[in-house]
Scaffold this motif. Structure first.
Motif, mmCIF file in Angstrom:
data_model
loop_
_atom_site.group_PDB
_atom_site.id
_atom_site.type_symbol
_atom_site.label_atom_id
_atom_site.label_comp_id
_atom_site.label_asym_id
_atom_site.label_seq_id
_atom_site.Cartn_x
_atom_site.Cartn_y
_atom_site.Cartn_z
ATOM 1 N N SER A 176 -9.843 5.783 -7.549
ATOM 2 C CA SER A 176 -10.078 5.877 -6.101
ATOM 3 C C SER A 176 -9.862 7.310 -5.646
ATOM 4 C CB SER A 176 -9.103 4.960 -5.355
ATOM 5 O OG SER A 176 -7.773 5.473 -5.463
ATOM 6 N N THR A 177 -10.224 7.604 -4.407
ATOM 7 C CA THR A 177 -10.000 8.950 -3.885
ATOM 8 C C THR A 177 -8.508 9.280 -3.848
ATOM 9 O OG1 THR A 177 -10.070 8.073 -1.621
ATOM 10 C CG2 THR A 177 -12.097 9.041 -2.492
ATOM 11 N N TYR A 178 -7.673 8.270 -3.623
ATOM 12 C CA TYR A 178 -6.225 8.490 -3.623
ATOM 13 C C TYR A 178 -5.779 8.986 -5.000
ATOM 14 C CZ TYR A 178 -6.230 5.568 0.604
ATOM 15 O OH TYR A 178 -6.468 5.054 1.854
ATOM 16 N N GLU A 179 -6.289 8.329 -6.040
ATOM 17 C CA GLU A 179 -5.897 8.677 -7.405
ATOM 18 C C GLU A 179 -6.474 10.016 -7.841
ATOM 19 O OE1 GLU A 179 -5.544 4.313 -9.469
ATOM 20 O OE2 GLU A 179 -7.469 4.855 -8.566
ATOM 21 N N THR A 217 -9.409 -5.290 -4.295
ATOM 22 C CA THR A 217 -9.665 -5.052 -2.867
ATOM 23 C C THR A 217 -8.380 -5.198 -2.054
ATOM 24 O OG1 THR A 217 -10.268 -7.368 -2.411
ATOM 25 C CG2 THR A 217 -12.047 -5.868 -3.068
ATOM 26 N N VAL A 218 -7.508 -6.068 -2.509
ATOM 27 C CA VAL A 218 -6.211 -6.235 -1.845
ATOM 28 C C VAL A 218 -5.387 -4.963 -2.010
ATOM 29 C CG1 VAL A 218 -4.082 -7.595 -1.760
ATOM 30 C CG2 VAL A 218 -6.263 -8.726 -2.269
ATOM 31 N N ILE A 219 -5.393 -4.438 -3.232
ATOM 32 C CA ILE A 219 -4.657 -3.208 -3.528
ATOM 33 C C ILE A 219 -5.165 -2.058 -2.666
ATOM 34 C CG2 ILE A 219 -4.272 -1.469 -5.321
ATOM 35 C CD1 ILE A 219 -4.281 -3.814 -7.357
ATOM 36 N N TYR A 220 -6.481 -1.962 -2.532
ATOM 37 C CA TYR A 220 -7.048 -0.877 -1.734
ATOM 38 C C TYR A 220 -6.723 -1.054 -0.251
ATOM 39 C CZ TYR A 220 -10.210 2.922 -0.514
ATOM 40 O OH TYR A 220 -10.724 4.112 -0.058
ATOM 41 N N GLY A 221 -6.736 -2.284 0.201
ATOM 42 C CA GLY A 221 -6.377 -2.552 1.591
ATOM 43 C C GLY A 221 -4.958 -2.111 1.898
ATOM 44 N N LYS A 222 -4.042 -2.325 0.947
ATOM 45 C CA LYS A 222 -2.667 -1.868 1.128
ATOM 46 C C LYS A 222 -2.606 -0.341 1.162
ATOM 47 C CE LYS A 222 0.932 -3.504 -0.827
ATOM 48 N NZ LYS A 222 1.941 -3.893 -1.836
ATOM 49 N N ALA A 223 -3.414 0.294 0.317
ATOM 50 C CA ALA A 223 -3.397 1.755 0.240
ATOM 51 C C ALA A 223 -3.805 2.400 1.557
ATOM 52 C CB ALA A 223 -4.319 2.230 -0.880
ATOM 53 N N GLU A 224 -4.619 1.716 2.339
ATOM 54 C CA GLU A 224 -5.019 2.263 3.639
ATOM 55 C C GLU A 224 -3.828 2.490 4.558
ATOM 56 O OE1 GLU A 224 -8.314 0.025 5.520
ATOM 57 O OE2 GLU A 224 -9.280 1.984 5.340
ATOM 58 N N SER A 225 -2.819 1.671 4.391
ATOM 59 C CA SER A 225 -1.637 1.817 5.254
ATOM 60 C C SER A 225 -0.533 2.631 4.593
ATOM 61 C CB SER A 225 -1.092 0.436 5.649
ATOM 62 O OG SER A 225 -0.722 -0.304 4.494
ATOM 63 N N THR A 226 -0.441 2.570 3.253
ATOM 64 C CA THR A 226 0.636 3.279 2.556
ATOM 65 C C THR A 226 0.229 4.674 2.091
ATOM 66 O OG1 THR A 226 0.020 2.383 0.387
ATOM 67 C CG2 THR A 226 1.547 1.076 1.732
ATOM 68 N N GLY A 227 -1.085 4.899 1.932
ATOM 69 C CA GLY A 227 -1.562 6.194 1.473
ATOM 70 C C GLY A 227 -1.529 6.378 -0.030
ATOM 71 N N LYS A 228 -1.236 5.306 -0.763
ATOM 72 C CA LYS A 228 -1.224 5.400 -2.228
ATOM 73 C C LYS A 228 -1.582 4.054 -2.847
ATOM 74 C CE LYS A 228 3.771 4.511 -2.557
ATOM 75 N NZ LYS A 228 5.064 5.007 -3.092
ATOM 76 N N ILE A 229 -2.076 4.106 -4.072
ATOM 77 C CA ILE A 229 -2.451 2.891 -4.789
ATOM 78 C C ILE A 229 -1.223 2.300 -5.465
ATOM 79 C CG2 ILE A 229 -3.837 1.954 -6.677
ATOM 80 C CD1 ILE A 229 -5.537 2.718 -4.318
ATOM 81 N N GLU A 230 -0.918 1.048 -5.134
ATOM 82 C CA GLU A 230 0.180 0.323 -5.771
ATOM 83 C C GLU A 230 -0.416 -0.799 -6.606
ATOM 84 O OE1 GLU A 230 2.859 -0.974 -2.766
ATOM 85 O OE2 GLU A 230 2.986 0.998 -1.824
ATOM 86 N N ILE A 231 -0.187 -0.759 -7.896
ATOM 87 C CA ILE A 231 -0.833 -1.698 -8.818
ATOM 88 C C ILE A 231 -0.348 -3.136 -8.625
ATOM 89 C CG2 ILE A 231 -1.273 -2.249 -11.233
ATOM 90 C CD1 ILE A 231 -2.648 0.273 -10.179
#
Length: 361
Positions: free
Chosen positions: A121-124, A249-263
């Motif tokens: 992802s762009t975050y990664e 998609t759930v992981i990415y949805g969380k990243a929108e609020s946290t700013g990072k990918i959490e596996i």
């Protein structure tokens, strides 16, 4: 190369003779004798604002030319003092002065590889970009979300460039800026997509839809031969107006609020509404969740023909597919709830085998 050096030397000697015969001899020797017979490599950096005299002095100090004064005089005669370009240059201690000068005016800086794997992802990517010392993650993410920049490189208005940063190895110099890198990544995507866009027209999908589904496929499997089958599951569910129910998609949805990918995700995460949570929303999410490669894009456009509606991990990077909920439950019991089925297995096992180019039944 030696012949060229001698020819150039004669021209320089003609100039130096006007100054004095002794100086001419020294100049000729300077141009035709490398500082060191051994080819020791040195990365020399020309920084902005540095004058040629200072550059010549540093080259002498680092053992790359024998005499800064003669090097300066030679560059003046050639008219190259003002042609030196900012950059990092790979030089050797056995190079002739003519070669050193040609290198530092070439603009061909030392390049380092920046590899973006499929499905990041762009975050990664931003995190990788910063960790490898090319720039900051903040600047990277800011640019991929800048409306004017997005439209200028993509040719259409999108919320971000997620999905459009083509995964590949890019060669960057110390002076390659973030904007240039991102522009090159999008240009590469556009070239690749141009090869498959006819298939998209046949499907009746727009580019954003194709890239969105391709990004989900890319995140769901690391086994190349599974992509068309994974795609068939999502196509089948879309046709039946079923939720896609895909964890990435759930992981990415969380990243929108946290700013990072959490596996790792929890049951609560699956039930928490976000724009991307396909356990909650119907259809495709509003945009890509990662940056897919060409094979994932092709899989999105050309799914395998199947009746599969479910798949579950076999804990080794591959999946077992089911046509109904009963079969899916059995697969979950066998591969997920049975602890023994997970022992000694990892998605990393995929790296230990050569993937088959076709799907297997």
């Amino acid at each position: 190369m030696k012949k060229t050096v001698v020819v150039l030397s004669i021209a320089v000697v003609a100039l130096l003779i006007a100054i004095g015969g002794g100086v001419a001899y020294l100049g000729y020797t300077f141009l035709n004798t490398p500082p060191n017979p051994e080819a020791n490599e040195v990365v020399y950096e020309v920084v902005p604002g540095k004058g040629f005299a200072s550059i010549a002095q540093e080259l002498e100090q680092q053992g790359l030319v024998k005499n800064a004064m003669f090097f300066n005089l030679y560059a003046r005669f050639k008219g190259d003092r003002s042609k030196v370009k900012v950059g990092e240059y790979l030089l050797r201690t056995n190079m002739y002065p003519t070669e050193v000068l040609a290198t530092i005016i070439s603009g061909k800086s030392v390049a380092r590889s920046f590899t973006v794997s499929e499905g990041l992802s762009t975050y990664e990517i931003a995190d990788l970009y910063q960790k490898q010392g090319f720039g900051t993650a903040v600047e990277f993410l800011s640019l991929v979300r800048d409306p004017e920049f997005v439209k200028s490189v993509l040719g259409e208005q999108q919320e971000s460039l997620e999905g459009y940063l083509f995964p590949e190895t890019y060669m960057l110099t110390k002076y390659t800026d973030t904007r240039t890198l991102i522009s090159n990544m999008v240009k590469r995507f556009l070239r690749v997509y141009d090869e498959v866009k006819t298939d998209a027209l046949v499907q009746g999908w727009n580019r954003h839809q194709v890239v969105t589904l391709a990004s989900i496929i890319e995140k769901e499997t690391g086994a190349p031969e599974e992509r068309p089958r994974i795609s068939s599951v999502f196509h089948n569910r879309l046709l039946r107006k079923m939720r896609l129910q895909t964890d990435p998609t759930v992981i990415y949805g969380k990243a929108e609020s946290t700013g990072k990918i959490e596996i790792n995700i929890t049951r609560s995460d699956l039930l928490t509404p976000t724009r991307y949570n396909t356990y909650v929303i119907y259809g495709l999410p509003p945009g890509p969740i990662a940056n897919p490669g060409k094979e994932a894009i092709m899989a999105a456009l050309k799914p395998e023909t199947s009746n599969y509606l479910f798949f579950v991990s076999q804990n080794d990077g591959t999946h077992v597919f089911s046509e109904d909920y009963k079969g899916h439950n059995q697969a979950v019991q066998r591969f997920q709830l049975d602890r023994k089925a997970r022992e000694g297995k990892s998605w990393r096992d995929l790296k230990k085998r050569t993937a088959s180019p076709t799907s297997q039944n």
